[in-house]
Every structure is written in C-alpha cells, then in structure tokens.
Write a protein that holds these residues in place. Structure first.
Motif, PDB file in Angstrom:
ATOM      1  N   SER A  71      91.323 -66.705  72.727  1.00 41.90           N
ATOM      2  CA  SER A  71      90.135 -67.502  72.429  1.00 41.90           C
ATOM      3  C   SER A  71      89.034 -67.114  73.405  1.00 41.90           C
ATOM      4  O   SER A  71      89.296 -66.466  74.419  1.00 41.90           O
ATOM      5  N   ARG A  72      87.813 -67.515  73.076  1.00 39.01           N
ATOM      6  CA  ARG A  72      86.691 -67.200  73.954  1.00 39.01           C
ATOM      7  C   ARG A  72      85.750 -68.382  74.032  1.00 39.01           C
ATOM      8  O   ARG A  72      85.644 -69.168  73.075  1.00 39.01           O
ATOM      9  N   ASP A  73      85.064 -68.469  75.160  1.00 37.88           N
ATOM     10  CA  ASP A  73      84.034 -69.485  75.370  1.00 37.88           C
ATOM     11  C   ASP A  73      82.782 -68.737  75.801  1.00 37.88           C
ATOM     12  O   ASP A  73      82.664 -68.313  76.964  1.00 37.88           O
ATOM     13  N   ASN A  74      81.858 -68.552  74.880  1.00 41.65           N
ATOM     14  CA  ASN A  74      80.662 -67.761  75.190  1.00 41.65           C
ATOM     15  C   ASN A  74      79.777 -68.459  76.219  1.00 41.65           C
ATOM     16  O   ASN A  74      79.097 -67.787  77.001  1.00 41.65           O
ATOM     17  N   ALA A  75      79.792 -69.764  76.234  1.00 43.53           N
ATOM     18  CA  ALA A  75      78.979 -70.495  77.218  1.00 43.53           C
ATOM     19  C   ALA A  75      79.496 -70.259  78.638  1.00 43.53           C
ATOM     20  O   ALA A  75      78.712 -70.185  79.588  1.00 43.53           O
ATOM     21  N   LYS A  76      80.808 -70.137  78.763  1.00 43.83           N
ATOM     22  CA  LYS A  76      81.413 -69.899  80.081  1.00 43.83           C
ATOM     23  C   LYS A  76      81.674 -68.413  80.332  1.00 43.83           C
ATOM     24  O   LYS A  76      82.194 -68.062  81.390  1.00 43.83           O
ATOM     25  N   THR A  77      81.349 -67.577  79.382  1.00 43.32           N
ATOM     26  CA  THR A  77      81.604 -66.118  79.435  1.00 43.32           C
ATOM     27  C   THR A  77      83.035 -65.846  79.894  1.00 43.32           C
ATOM     28  O   THR A  77      83.279 -65.052  80.822  1.00 43.32           O
ATOM     29  N   THR A  78      83.957 -66.481  79.217  1.00 44.42           N
ATOM     30  CA  THR A  78      85.363 -66.375  79.577  1.00 44.42           C
ATOM     31  C   THR A  78      86.205 -66.187  78.311  1.00 44.42           C
ATOM     32  O   THR A  78      85.925 -66.811  77.289  1.00 44.42           O
ATOM     33  N   VAL A  79      87.210 -65.358  78.437  1.00 41.35           N
ATOM     34  CA  VAL A  79      88.178 -65.189  77.362  1.00 41.35           C
ATOM     35  C   VAL A  79      89.548 -65.609  77.894  1.00 41.35           C
ATOM     36  O   VAL A  79      89.844 -65.426  79.081  1.00 41.35           O
ATOM     37  N   TYR A  80      90.342 -66.181  77.015  1.00 41.16           N
ATOM     38  CA  TYR A  80      91.633 -66.732  77.399  1.00 41.16           C
ATOM     39  C   TYR A  80      92.749 -66.096  76.568  1.00 41.16           C
ATOM     40  O   TYR A  80      92.533 -65.645  75.447  1.00 41.16           O
ATOM     41  N   LEU A  81      93.929 -66.118  77.148  1.00 40.79           N
ATOM     42  CA  LEU A  81      95.122 -65.741  76.404  1.00 40.79           C
ATOM     43  C   LEU A  81      96.188 -66.789  76.701  1.00 40.79           C
ATOM     44  O   LEU A  81      96.709 -66.852  77.822  1.00 40.79           O
ATOM     45  N   GLN A  82      96.460 -67.626  75.722  1.00 40.92           N
ATOM     46  CA  GLN A  82      97.522 -68.612  75.841  1.00 40.92           C
ATOM     47  C   GLN A  82      98.819 -67.968  75.383  1.00 40.92           C
ATOM     48  O   GLN A  82      98.918 -67.505  74.245  1.00 40.92           O
ATOM     49  N   MET A  83      99.786 -67.928  76.274  1.00 33.45           N
ATOM     50  CA  MET A  83     101.057 -67.267  75.990  1.00 33.45           C
ATOM     51  C   MET A  83     102.175 -68.300  76.018  1.00 33.45           C
ATOM     52  O   MET A  83     102.329 -69.035  77.004  1.00 33.45           O
ATOM     53  N   SER A  84     102.937 -68.365  74.938  1.00 35.36           N
ATOM     54  CA  SER A  84     104.036 -69.322  74.837  1.00 35.36           C
ATOM     55  C   SER A  84     105.304 -68.579  74.440  1.00 35.36           C
ATOM     56  O   SER A  84     105.263 -67.435  74.004  1.00 35.36           O
ATOM     57  N   SER A  85     106.419 -69.277  74.582  1.00 36.98           N
ATOM     58  CA  SER A  85     107.728 -68.690  74.247  1.00 36.98           C
ATOM     59  C   SER A  85     107.874 -67.305  74.852  1.00 36.98           C
ATOM     60  O   SER A  85     108.266 -66.342  74.187  1.00 36.98           O
ATOM     61  N   LEU A  86     107.546 -67.211  76.120  1.00 36.43           N
ATOM     62  CA  LEU A  86     107.542 -65.905  76.784  1.00 36.43           C
ATOM     63  C   LEU A  86     108.937 -65.311  76.879  1.00 36.43           C
ATOM     64  O   LEU A  86     109.934 -66.045  77.043  1.00 36.43           O
ATOM     65  N   LYS A  87     108.972 -63.991  76.769  1.00 39.77           N
ATOM     66  CA  LYS A  87     110.221 -63.233  76.805  1.00 39.77           C
ATOM     67  C   LYS A  87     110.175 -62.250  77.967  1.00 39.77           C
ATOM     68  O   LYS A  87     109.082 -61.839  78.387  1.00 39.77           O
ATOM     69  N   PRO A  88     111.321 -61.820  78.437  1.00 41.22           N
ATOM     70  CA  PRO A  88     111.316 -60.817  79.523  1.00 41.22           C
ATOM     71  C   PRO A  88     110.521 -59.568  79.150  1.00 41.22           C
ATOM     72  O   PRO A  88     109.893 -58.963  80.026  1.00 41.22           O
TER      73      PRO A  88
END
Length: 120
Positions: A71-88
């Motif tokens: 996802s991205r927030d143009n107002a905050k000039t930030t991009v995110y990566l939400q990671m779930s069910s992580l694997k080795p």
C-alpha cells in the motif's frame, strides 16, 4: 537528494507478521510506481510487490499472493508492505524501489534494504 529509507525488518517466527515501511524524499513520490524487492543469500533479487502511481493497482509474486499486501500513502510519501503468515523462505533483504517511465525509459531509485529473518 533522493532517499528511500526502509524500516520494520527483524526476526519473526514462522506464521508471524511484519510491516515494512519505506519513507521517500527528494522526488515527486506520487508520480512513481513503488515496489518491494527481496534478495536471499545466493539468489537473485526478485520483485515481491508493486503498486502503480496512476490507479494504485497492485501485483504480487506468486509466492506471496494472499499473504503480503502493498500500500502507499502519497501524503506521507511512504510505501508499506504488510507481511503475514511468514515462512522461512521469506527470509531475505527487502528493498524499496521507485520507478518512473519518462520518454520510454525507466528511472529507478533504490533503498539500502532491511533484513527480514523468519526462523523459530
């Protein structure tokens, strides 16, 4: 100057979650497609997820579909990566990338990377 600063990496157990952030500065963020890549030891860097500048459409590597969300927030000039069910096998250095097509050529910017380790 252009900066992409990743944060949020760390050590997490299998099945856990992490959220990566990439704070951008020095360029017009809203005009750039933003992506997350990763590189595991001994492997090539691969695209994990991308979100476009035009309509915020997304695409994902098959290996992370259904588990990761960009996802991205143009107002905050930030991009995110939400990671779930992580694997080795998600263990890698994760890099933020900005891309813009100008006159049929892409310009790229890269962050310095953040380590994600999935291990019990």
């Amino acid at each position: 100057q252009v900066q992409l600063v990743e944060s949020g990496g760390g050590l997490v157990q299998p099945g856990g979650s992490l959220r990566l952030s990439c704070a951008a500065s020095g360029f017009t963020f809203r005009n750039f497609d933003m992506s997350w890549y990763r590189q595991a030891p001994g492997k090539e860097r691969e695209l994990v997820a991308r979100i476009t500048s035009t309509d915020e459409s997304t695409n994902y590597a098959d290996s992370v579909k259904g588990r990761f969300t960009i996802s991205r927030d143009n107002a905050k000039t930030t991009v995110y990566l939400q990671m779930s069910s992580l694997k080795p096998e998600d263990t890698a250095v994760y890099y933020c990338n900005a891309r813009r097509l100008v006159l049929r050529q892409y310009s790229y910017y890269w962050g310095q990377g953040t380590q994600v380790t999935v291990s019990s």
